[in-house]
Write an enzyme that holds these catalytic residues in place. Sequence first.
Site, PDB file in Angstrom:
ATOM      1  N   TYR A   1       3.659   1.990   4.042  1.00  0.00           N
ATOM      2  CA  TYR A   1       2.390   2.595   4.434  1.00  0.00           C
ATOM      3  C   TYR A   1       1.339   1.563   4.825  1.00  0.00           C
ATOM      4  CZ  TYR A   1       2.617   2.588  -0.737  1.00  0.00           C
ATOM      5  OH  TYR A   1       2.872   2.276  -2.057  1.00  0.00           O
TER       6      TYR A   1
ATOM      7  N   TYR B   1       3.480  -1.889  -8.056  1.00  0.00           N
ATOM      8  CA  TYR B   1       4.414  -1.307  -7.088  1.00  0.00           C
ATOM      9  C   TYR B   1       5.204  -2.324  -6.280  1.00  0.00           C
ATOM     10  CZ  TYR B   1       1.835   2.842  -8.366  1.00  0.00           C
ATOM     11  OH  TYR B   1       1.249   3.838  -9.095  1.00  0.00           O
TER      12      TYR B   1
ATOM     13  N   CYS C   1      16.632  -7.991   8.045  1.00  0.00           N
ATOM     14  CA  CYS C   1      17.030  -7.666   9.410  1.00  0.00           C
ATOM     15  C   CYS C   1      16.344  -6.358   9.832  1.00  0.00           C
ATOM     16  CB  CYS C   1      18.546  -7.539   9.475  1.00  0.00           C
ATOM     17  SG  CYS C   1      19.190  -7.500  11.148  1.00  0.00           S
ATOM     18  N   GLU C   2      15.025  -6.413   9.878  1.00  0.00           N
ATOM     19  CA  GLU C   2      14.184  -5.266  10.233  1.00  0.00           C
ATOM     20  C   GLU C   2      12.949  -5.767  10.969  1.00  0.00           C
ATOM     21  OE1 GLU C   2      14.464  -2.021   9.749  1.00  0.00           O
ATOM     22  OE2 GLU C   2      16.228  -1.945   8.448  1.00  0.00           O
TER      23      GLU C   2
ATOM     24  N   ARG D   1      -2.155   1.270 -11.197  1.00  0.00           N
ATOM     25  CA  ARG D   1      -2.443   0.165 -10.282  1.00  0.00           C
ATOM     26  C   ARG D   1      -3.699  -0.589 -10.726  1.00  0.00           C
ATOM     27  NH1 ARG D   1      -1.587   0.278  -4.682  1.00  0.00           N
ATOM     28  NH2 ARG D   1      -1.308   2.535  -4.828  1.00  0.00           N
TER      29      ARG D   1
ATOM     30  N   GLU E   1      -5.418   8.152 -16.603  1.00  0.00           N
ATOM     31  CA  GLU E   1      -4.106   7.523 -16.441  1.00  0.00           C
ATOM     32  C   GLU E   1      -4.113   6.420 -15.384  1.00  0.00           C
ATOM     33  OE1 GLU E   1      -1.322  11.423 -17.435  1.00  0.00           O
ATOM     34  OE2 GLU E   1      -1.859  10.996 -15.352  1.00  0.00           O
ATOM     35  N   PRO E   2      -4.869   5.351 -15.595  1.00  0.00           N
ATOM     36  CA  PRO E   2      -4.858   4.260 -14.617  1.00  0.00           C
ATOM     37  C   PRO E   2      -3.528   3.508 -14.628  1.00  0.00           C
ATOM     38  CG  PRO E   2      -6.132   3.633 -16.544  1.00  0.00           C
ATOM     39  CD  PRO E   2      -5.744   5.063 -16.740  1.00  0.00           C
TER      40      PRO E   2
ATOM     41  N   ARG F   1       5.780  -2.197   0.403  1.00  0.00           N
ATOM     42  CA  ARG F   1       4.553  -1.442   0.671  1.00  0.00           C
ATOM     43  C   ARG F   1       4.010  -1.624   2.101  1.00  0.00           C
ATOM     44  NH1 ARG F   1       0.269  -2.550  -1.765  1.00  0.00           N
ATOM     45  NH2 ARG F   1      -0.550  -0.414  -1.744  1.00  0.00           N
TER      46      ARG F   1
ATOM     47  N   GLY G   1      -5.849   6.694 -10.225  1.00  0.00           N
ATOM     48  CA  GLY G   1      -6.081   6.504  -8.799  1.00  0.00           C
ATOM     49  C   GLY G   1      -7.262   5.631  -8.450  1.00  0.00           C
TER      50      GLY G   1
END
Length: 443
Positions: A330, A386, A357-358, A289, A286-287, A326, A244
Site C-alpha cells: 500500500y 508490520y 524478482c519484482e 503500531r 488497543e494501540p 508494506r 489506530g
Amino acid sequence: MENESRKKKHLTFGGCDTIALAEKYGTPLYVMDEQKIRSKCREIQENFLGKYENTRAVYASKAFLNMTMCKIIESEGIGLDVVSGGELFTAIQAGFPTQDIIFHGNNKSYEELSLAVKYDVGRVVVDNTYELEMLQKIAKSNKKKVRILFRIAPGIEGSTHKYISTGQKDSKFGIPLAEDQLNHVVAFALKASHLELMGFHFHLGSQLFENGIYVAALDVLAKLMKDMKERYGFVSKELNAGGGFGIFYVEGDQPKPLRYFTDQIMEKVKTICHEMGVPIPQVIIEPGRWMVAEAGLTLYTIGAIKDIPGVRTYVSVDGGMPDNPRPALYSAKYQADIANKMNLEKVQKITVAGKCCETGDILIWDLMVPPVKSGDILAVYNTGAYNYSMASNYNRLPRPPVVLVNEGIDHVIVRRETYEDLLHREEVPMYLQKKVKESSEII
C-alpha cells in the site's frame, strides 16, 4: 580518537553502533529498541490508565510479536490483543496471563476458539453469527462461561489507505448496524448459557491522525447502547475503542500524543453515559503500531548501483519485499540514512530497490543521501510495526533476525533463518525420491 570518529560517522540506535550491529549479525537485520517500547507503555500508564478510572490498555500484537515482546508488555502492565491461534499460542508459551488477552479476528476457526476457551482467554471479540454460535457450543462442551464483546462496524471512514481502513460500512470486519443482524446476535448472547456479553468494540483503521473520527464512532455507539438498554435492559460494562493512532513515517505526517485521542474518547464516553443515566463502562484501547513502529530500525547492505543518466539511480539492498512488504502492498513510505556516513552532506538522490524478482520491489523512491557506494549500510527508520510480522520467504530468502537493544546492550531475540530452515518442513514423495536417485546414477 578512533571511537569518537566512529560515533560521528555512524548512526547509533538504542545506545548501539548500528555498523557494529551489522558487522556482528549481518544484514538484513531488524533492530528493536526496548526502551522506546517501554516509554510508550509508560505514556499509556501516565496519560490513560493512571489518569482515568476503570480503563484498560492492550497491545495489538499483530504489529510485532514474539515471546520477548510478550515479556516486555506483561512487565509494563499492558494486556495483549491477538488475532490468531499462532499469536495466542506464542503468548501462552511466553507465560502471558491469559485473563489479560483479548482475542480478535473475523474468521476464527473451531480449533482457535477451542484453544481460547481451554486457556481461559479474558475476552473474545465476536465478529459474526457463525462464530457466536460456534463459541457457545465450545464453551458449553467445556463447561465454561466465556466473556465476549461484539465487534461493530460503525460505518465511519477514516482518512487513511483503504487497505488499513476498517470502520466503514463496507468492511469485512464486524457486525453491520442493520437492525435484524444486531438484534439477533445480542438476543442470542443474552440467552446463551455459556456466554456473558460485556459490551461492544469498534476499530476504525490505522494511521489515523484526527480524533474526530473516534467521536463520530462513539455517537453511533451511543445510539446502539441506548437501544440495547431500552430493548433488552442490557447496559454495556465495557467499551473497546480499538487503536489506530498514527505515527511519524515521513515528512507531512503529523502524529499526536496519546492524550489527544484518549482525552477526547473519555470525555465523549462520560457525556454519553451521563445523558443515558448509566454507569461509565470500562474503556479499552488497543494501540499496536503506535507502541512499536518507532522502536524499530532495519539495516541493509548496499550492493549493486545502477545509474541511468538523466533518469534515476537505483541502489539495491540485500533485502526488500520479503522483509518489508508494506511499500509494495500500500505504497508505505519511509525515511532512511546511510548509517556509516552520518557526518556527510546529502547530495545524491537515489531510489532504494529490493533484491526480489519484482518490478514493484522498491523500498524508497527519491531518497537524498551522501555519495553512496556498494558496501554502505542503509538504515530504514520506524520499521518496528508490520515488518517482522509480515515477513515472508518470497524468492526463498531467509527471514532476518531480530536484535533487541537496550542502552548499549544487544540480544538476539529471533535468530536468522538459514537455507536449511527453508526446507525443514518439506517432504518429497517416495516415488520421486527413487526417480531422483536413478537420475543421479545415470549421470
